[in-house]
Scaffold this motif. Structure first.
Motif, short mmCIF file in Angstrom:
data_model
loop_
_atom_site.label_atom_id
_atom_site.label_comp_id
_atom_site.label_asym_id
_atom_site.label_seq_id
_atom_site.Cartn_x
_atom_site.Cartn_y
_atom_site.Cartn_z
N PHE A 128 36.20 41.27 47.88
CA PHE A 128 37.50 40.63 47.61
C PHE A 128 38.32 41.45 46.63
O PHE A 128 39.55 41.51 46.72
CB PHE A 128 37.29 39.19 47.10
N TYR A 129 37.64 42.06 45.65
CA TYR A 129 38.36 42.91 44.69
C TYR A 129 38.93 44.14 45.38
O TYR A 129 40.09 44.51 45.16
CB TYR A 129 37.39 43.32 43.57
N GLN A 130 38.12 44.77 46.24
CA GLN A 130 38.58 45.97 46.94
C GLN A 130 39.75 45.64 47.86
O GLN A 130 40.72 46.39 47.96
CB GLN A 130 37.42 46.58 47.72
N GLN A 131 39.67 44.48 48.53
CA GLN A 131 40.76 44.07 49.41
C GLN A 131 42.04 43.82 48.61
O GLN A 131 43.12 44.21 49.02
CB GLN A 131 40.36 42.81 50.19
N ALA A 132 41.91 43.15 47.48
CA ALA A 132 43.08 42.86 46.66
C ALA A 132 43.68 44.15 46.09
O ALA A 132 44.90 44.29 46.01
CB ALA A 132 42.71 41.89 45.54
N MET A 133 42.85 45.08 45.69
CA MET A 133 43.35 46.36 45.18
C MET A 133 44.06 47.13 46.28
O MET A 133 44.90 47.98 46.02
CB MET A 133 42.20 47.20 44.60
N GLY A 134 43.71 46.81 47.54
CA GLY A 134 44.39 47.43 48.68
C GLY A 134 45.73 46.79 48.97
O GLY A 134 46.40 47.15 49.92
N GLY A 135 46.10 45.79 48.18
CA GLY A 135 47.41 45.17 48.34
C GLY A 135 47.42 43.87 49.09
O GLY A 135 48.48 43.31 49.38
N GLU A 136 46.23 43.31 49.42
CA GLU A 136 46.16 42.07 50.17
C GLU A 136 45.53 40.97 49.32
O GLU A 136 44.65 41.23 48.52
CB GLU A 136 45.33 42.25 51.44
N SER A 137 45.99 39.75 49.54
CA SER A 137 45.33 38.59 48.91
C SER A 137 43.95 38.42 49.54
O SER A 137 43.78 38.64 50.74
CB SER A 137 46.16 37.32 49.10
N ALA A 138 42.97 38.03 48.76
CA ALA A 138 41.59 38.00 49.25
C ALA A 138 40.88 36.73 48.80
O ALA A 138 41.25 36.11 47.80
CB ALA A 138 40.83 39.24 48.73
N PHE A 139 39.85 36.39 49.60
CA PHE A 139 39.03 35.21 49.31
C PHE A 139 37.58 35.59 49.62
O PHE A 139 37.28 36.11 50.69
CB PHE A 139 39.49 34.03 50.17
N SER A 140 36.68 35.35 48.67
CA SER A 140 35.33 35.89 48.78
C SER A 140 34.37 34.94 49.47
O SER A 140 34.64 33.75 49.64
CB SER A 140 34.80 36.21 47.38
N ARG A 141 33.23 35.50 49.84
CA ARG A 141 32.11 34.69 50.29
C ARG A 141 31.55 33.90 49.11
O ARG A 141 31.91 34.11 47.97
CB ARG A 141 31.00 35.59 50.86
N THR A 142 30.65 32.99 49.42
CA THR A 142 30.01 32.19 48.38
C THR A 142 29.02 33.05 47.60
O THR A 142 28.22 33.78 48.19
CB THR A 142 29.28 30.98 49.01
N VAL A 143 29.11 32.97 46.27
CA VAL A 143 28.20 33.72 45.41
C VAL A 143 27.59 32.77 44.38
O VAL A 143 28.20 31.77 44.01
CB VAL A 143 28.90 34.89 44.71
#
Length: 755
Positions: A128-143
């Motif tokens: 999710f962090y990598q996706q957001a740094m790529g300019g997209e809003s992100a939502f992670s799997r359950t951790v």
């Protein structure tokens, strides 16, 4: 009847019965198939409802973070300590479990709802962090949370400053919130939902689900069937499948979530959908020879189907308390309504009951529920054709009204307010019921927005007046939007501003009119000076700080600054003067109020009788007993207690009778509100006389005219404070003013040209 005729007769009866039975069975199978198709449709709609609820929750949280990220990008502040006020404000509305900022090196600083701060958490490998740094809003799997026993899902949105992504604004939400949505029944008799990815792996499992981790473990599937399912999942298509589990048929549907290639997997046992029709087949077999009974059964089956439809619609679209359309149904109906209208001016409104929580605590939740029902009836009564409304949550209502002019909306609101004022409570109890409302008006076709956009604007308008006492309705405007953005900006900066010394100490001199205009002291006033921007008016930030609670640390900072200034002044040999400091309504309610002020005074070694604490008249009216108790305790510790703004509000002689105050500050707004100056002066003169009789010192503040000075001197007013002598000036300038005449015997020389 002869044998031959009887044979033909019985053959005919048998043929008729067989035909009836065959036709009846055919019709039954047809109806069962038709019902199955409809049940599948309703089942899918129910899962779509769960899908929409999940999507709305996730998108709402992402939209909230996007808004905050935009603000961060504009103010270019990424340090956690500076962002804490914004994070706490967002947590108050969204109840995130954790929020924080992840820098472009993948290291994040996060703060929990309880205030616990975690620094340096490594998110660099998190998708999710990598996706957001790529300019997209992100939502992670359950951790699994490393700091607690909670399961979490992270949100992330990019923070862009000057066109460059500098990090990620992140928020963690308990997986339990999503699981609660999944656990809700997806059909009237049962069913549940899970969240899976396109590989069929479980992301969030409902509490009702079996302990499995992959879609293929649901039941017995053929290889070709599994191949088709995974192919459709990979392509992002809807999947519906019937399968056997422990000998029982079940249905499963996978609907795309529209995020991360995830799907909502809805599951229900087939017998829960079609149980009634198995009994119908047996019944038809027993009464195959009875046409009437057969028709009754067909009719009964049809009615049962309708009840199932109504039950499913009730589950998906009805408010369980008010038995009316919920917000989901309201939104759908509103879209259709606006399409049908050949444009009419439409106002989307959002409102709630002030202090409804206190109402529930006072009269009980049963009474609260009954009031909400009555409120719905009242809104229905005041609605016109084509208008609709619903309860969003708790005591929050939203609706649409058509109008010719905005005055029509005000008239409607006034009718609603009047009826609420006459609402009958229980056993003679009283409670002021106030419905605060905000309007978003679409005056033109172009002003019509999506339901969510109009909802947000109406809510923004309502929020702008929620804390007001007299104004309880507002229309959305660009000014309101700018005001709220400005408030967010000030709230984001206030803590760092206090630490950076942007709040300056100003002092307005007080003149002893009966001692030849001698400077008797001064009142400490705060001014906010932002480098490069100039001074912010106290009228802009003081009400905001009183609302968000920051007024308490600001008050204490000003008091300690006043003590430090007074100590330096006395150490330089300055003559004794009295310095007054304001105390906010919220400050006096703090448990450590008395200890802080007394300990600070003692720490700086300030002699008794030189520090005056000013309390507003509104506080005296609101909690006379508390203020009286605090005043006595402060006086025992050497403070002078003053009642500020007397005459500006609903002044009462009981205030003077019951409070052990030392000083009464008379607000000269009293003159500006009266047309008959002579009558005003009679009243003021008698208030001064009354205060003298009670051994209370009088300070007249806000004095601007020389003739007022002469009148107050003749009336034996002790002290005058106002622009007629001097405006508030920086503390160092006030020190220089005192140095010009150390004895303080200014006489006619002090501001003679104005007096």
């Amino acid at each position: 009847m002869n044998t031959k005729k009887a044979k033909y007769y019985y053959r005919a009866v048998i043929v008729i019965c067989l035909c009836f039975f065959i036709v009846g069975m055919g019709l039954t199978l047809y109806m069962m198939q038709r019902n199955k198709e409809q049940s599948i449709t309703y089942f899918k709609d129910s899962v779509w409802s769960v899908d929409s609820s999940l999507t709305n929750l996730i998108n709402s949280n992402i939209e909230t973070l996007d808004g905050v990220a935009l603000t961060i990008g504009e103010i270019e502040v990424t340090d956690l300590s500076h962002l804490l006020p914004v994070i706490r404000e967002i947590n108050d509305r969204n109840a995130f479990y954790r929020m924080g900022f992840i820098h472009n090196d993948g290291k994040g600083d996060m703060v929990d709802m309880d205030g616990t701060i975690h620094r340096g958490i490594d998110f660099s490998e998190e998708p999710f962090y990598q996706q957001a740094m790529g300019g997209e809003s992100a939502f992670s799997r359950t951790v699994m949370d490393t700091y607690s026993d909670n399961y979490l899902n992270y949100y992330g949105v990019p923070v862009v400053i000057q066109g460059e992504t500098v990090g990620v604004l992140a928020a963690a939400d308990r997986t339990e919130r999503l699981r609660n949505i999944l656990d809700s029944s997806v059909y009237s008799r049962g069913g549940f939902a899970n969240l899976i990815d396109k590989e069929g792996t479980y992301i969030i499992r409902s509490a009702k689900s079996d302990d499995i981790t992959d879609l293929k473990d649901l039941g017995k599937f053929r290889e070709s069937q599994l191949e088709t399912i995974y192919k459709d999942l990979e392509a992002g298509r809807e999947v519906f499948v019937e399968y056997k589990d422990n000998g029982e048929w079940s249905w499963a549907v996978c609907l795309p979530l529209g995020m991360n290639d995830w799907f909502v997997l809805g599951i229900v046992e087939e017998h829960q959908m079609n149980a009634a029709y198995y009994s119908i087949m047996g019944t038809i077999a027993l009464v195959a020879a009875a046409m009437i009974i057969f028709m009754i059964l067909i009719y009964g089956m049809n009615q049962m189907q309708r009840r199932n439809e109504r039950r499913l619609e009730k589950l998906a679209y009805q408010d369980p308390l008010l038995e009316m359309n919920n917000f989901v149904r309201f939104s759908m109906d509103l879209k259709e309504s606006l399409k049908r209208e050949n444009f009419r001016k439409a106002a989307f409104w959002y409102g709630d009951i002030d202090d409804f929580k206190i109402f529930n605590e006072t009269f009980g939740y049963e009474a609260g529920d009954q009031f909400l029902k009555n409120m719905a009836e009242l809104l229905t009564e005041l609605s016109e054709d084509g208008e609709t409304f619903c309860r969003e949550t708790a005591d929050h209502f939203v609706g649409i009204r058509y109008y010719e002019s905005r005055e029509d909306l005000i008239v409607w609101y006034q009718k609603l307010t009047e009826k609420l004022e006459h609402y009958a409570l229980f056993d003679g109890d009283s409670f002021r019921l106030v419905f605060s409302i905000g309007f978003y008006c679409a005056d033109t076709q172009e002003d019509l927005l999506t339901v969510n956009e109009m909802y947000n604007r109406a809510k923004m308008a309502q929020k702008s007046i929620k804390q007001e006492k007299n104004i309880k309705y507002a229309f959305y405007s660009e000014a309101i939007r700018k005001t709220l953005l400005r408030e967010n900006e000030l709230e984001a900066r206030m803590k760092s501003a206090l630490e950076a010394g942007e709040f300056k100490v100003f002092i307005q001199p007080k003149t002893a009119t009966l001692e030849n205009n001698r400077i008797a002291g001064g009142e400490v006033l705060v001014r906010w000076v932002i480098p490069g921007q100039g001074m912010i008016s106290p009228g802009e930030f003081i009400p905001l700080f009183e609302k968000n609670g920051f007024i308490v640390p600001l008050d204490r900072f000003m008091f300690e600054s006043a003590c430090a200034w007074l100590k330096d002044y006395l150490d330089e040999g300055g003559r004794p003067i009295r310095i007054a400091v304001n105390v906010s309504r919220l400050g006096i309610f703090q448990e450590d109020f008395l200890d802080f002020y007394a300990d600070t005074k003692s720490h700086y070694g300030i002699p008794d009788g030189m520090l005056e604490l000013e309390f507003t008249e509104s506080l005296a009216i609101e909690d006379n007993a508390l203020l009286g108790r605090r005043a006595r305790e402060l006086q025992e510790r050497g403070f002078i207690c003053s009642l500020d703004d007397f005459g500006a509000g609903y002044s009462s002689l009981n205030t003077l009778k019951d409070l052990p105050i030392d000083v009464l500050k008379l607000d000269m707004m009293f003159f500006r509100r009266e047309t008959d100056v002579r009558r005003a002066r009679i009243i003021v003169a008698n208030i001064i006389h009354l205060a003298k009789e009670l051994d209370i010192r009088i300070v007249a503040e806000g004095v601007e005219k020389p003739d007022q000075v002469e009148f107050l001197r003749e009336s034996a007013c002790d002290v005058i404070q106002g622009f007629v002598f001097e405006r508030p000036i920086p503390s160092e300038e006030f020190r220089e003013l005192l140095r010009k005449d150390p004895t303080g015997e200014w006489g006619a020389g002090f501001k003679k040209k104005q007096v």
